[in-house]
Design a protein around this motif. Sequence first.
Motif, PDB file in Angstrom:
ATOM      1  N   GLU A  62      60.185 -60.114 -41.693  1.00  0.00           N
ATOM      2  CA  GLU A  62      61.349 -59.609 -42.434  1.00  0.00           C
ATOM      3  C   GLU A  62      60.926 -58.465 -43.358  1.00  0.00           C
ATOM      4  OE1 GLU A  62      64.041 -62.470 -44.148  1.00  0.00           O
ATOM      5  OE2 GLU A  62      65.461 -60.783 -44.265  1.00  0.00           O
ATOM      6  N   CYS A  99      66.912 -61.491 -36.722  1.00  0.00           N
ATOM      7  CA  CYS A  99      67.339 -60.285 -35.992  1.00  0.00           C
ATOM      8  C   CYS A  99      68.849 -60.107 -36.036  1.00  0.00           C
ATOM      9  CB  CYS A  99      66.816 -60.322 -34.558  1.00  0.00           C
ATOM     10  SG  CYS A  99      65.039 -60.073 -34.537  1.00  0.00           S
ATOM     11  N   ARG A 126      70.742 -61.096 -38.563  1.00  0.00           N
ATOM     12  CA  ARG A 126      70.993 -60.625 -39.931  1.00  0.00           C
ATOM     13  C   ARG A 126      70.723 -59.136 -40.084  1.00  0.00           C
ATOM     14  NH1 ARG A 126      68.120 -64.880 -41.872  1.00  0.00           N
ATOM     15  NH2 ARG A 126      66.309 -63.711 -42.549  1.00  0.00           N
ATOM     16  N   ARG A 127      69.650 -58.681 -39.422  1.00  0.00           N
ATOM     17  CA  ARG A 127      69.216 -57.290 -39.641  1.00  0.00           C
ATOM     18  C   ARG A 127      69.654 -56.350 -38.521  1.00  0.00           C
ATOM     19  NH1 ARG A 127      64.913 -56.993 -43.479  1.00  0.00           N
ATOM     20  NH2 ARG A 127      64.792 -54.814 -42.852  1.00  0.00           N
ATOM     21  N   ASN A 128      70.445 -56.873 -37.596  1.00  0.00           N
ATOM     22  CA  ASN A 128      70.953 -56.060 -36.487  1.00  0.00           C
ATOM     23  C   ASN A 128      69.814 -55.400 -35.693  1.00  0.00           C
ATOM     24  OD1 ASN A 128      72.942 -55.119 -34.891  1.00  0.00           O
ATOM     25  ND2 ASN A 128      73.374 -53.306 -36.144  1.00  0.00           N
TER      26      ASN A 128
END
Length: 343
Positions: A264, A293, A295-297
């Motif tokens: 992250e 992934c 969450r963070r696109n």
Amino acid sequence: MTVLGIETSCDETSASVVRNGREVLSCVIHTQLEHKPFGGVVPEIASRCHIEALPGIVSEAVKNSGLNWDSIDAIAATRGPGLASSLLVGWSMAKGLAMSLGCPLLAVNHIEAHLHSVFLEPSAPEPADAVPMLGLVVSGGHTSLFKIEEYGKIQLIGKTVDDAAGEALDKAAKLLDLGYPGGPVIDKLARLKTPNRRVFPEGRIRDATMTDGLDPSLCFSFSGLKTSLLHHIKDNPPSSEDDIAQLAADYQEAVMQALVKRCEKALEDSRYLAVGGGVSLNSRLRTLLAELCERRNVELLLASPRNCGDNAAMIAGLASMGRGVSSPESFTLDVAPSWPVGV
Ligand code: KG4
Ligand code: ZN
């Protein structure tokens, strides 16, 4: 380009035929069971087993590919990192085959090949398009983070300063009398329980000089975790299978959270996260990575289970992408047990 790859860096003897870097025509993997009674890989046993098994495995890989020897354009093998005596068996066989066939010999880095294993999936993007990418290689021998801004330009940004994540799981399984290798059994037991994150500490780097100039917050330390399990068992001996399953879940959680937290932090502007190596089979790790992934696109790239552990398809595949050292230079090379990625 059709490449025959050979992998003998540790305790898997493997050969594979791969076309154009991604199309696996055959892959034969033999896992040595001779190490089980010792609770870890015994280097001399490993190399002797490779010597016995490799010729048959290479013949089988060529036969299963449906091609004949005339269709093989190049021979590739793992040159390092790994156990010297194991590497020598595969590397020597590769040299002999390339000489007798009169074809190029390609020396491939085992860690970089673990990252290539995600591209053996037909659904994966083209390697050149999957940038900027963060790569995590997590196995019984390695735990490293890489930044790949451009295909082929791989920068090490984090590593373990002591045990690898898989090694931490294998050692815990030994302490809990669960056999070898420990990762799969800990994964299975942990699925029965809800993990408690506060039982085991997250490994911290106490001495910044141990990271060889890398950012300590992107590095890993797992040896303290194993010691804390040892103390925990001494103070609270598990008295039932239920207790052991809970310990497995709590310990596994500490390992996986450490991996995901570093990912992250290191993601920054990466659009892809590729994860390879035996520990990438872990179900909890896969769940945590998928959540990260989402969450963070970011697109998560994982290898299929058969390509997560050591295998020759990743070696042949990476070699066909033009990565590694080629002949005539490769014919003069010795194995490199500590070969860093990108050098
Ligand atoms: O990549 P690999 O086959 O060989 C090395 O290069 O080390 O990885 C082997 C490691 C072992 O430590 C094993 O315990 C771990 O992968 N492993 C797992 C799982 N399956 C294998 N760790 C966690 N969960 C699993 N399901
Ligand atoms: Zn490996």
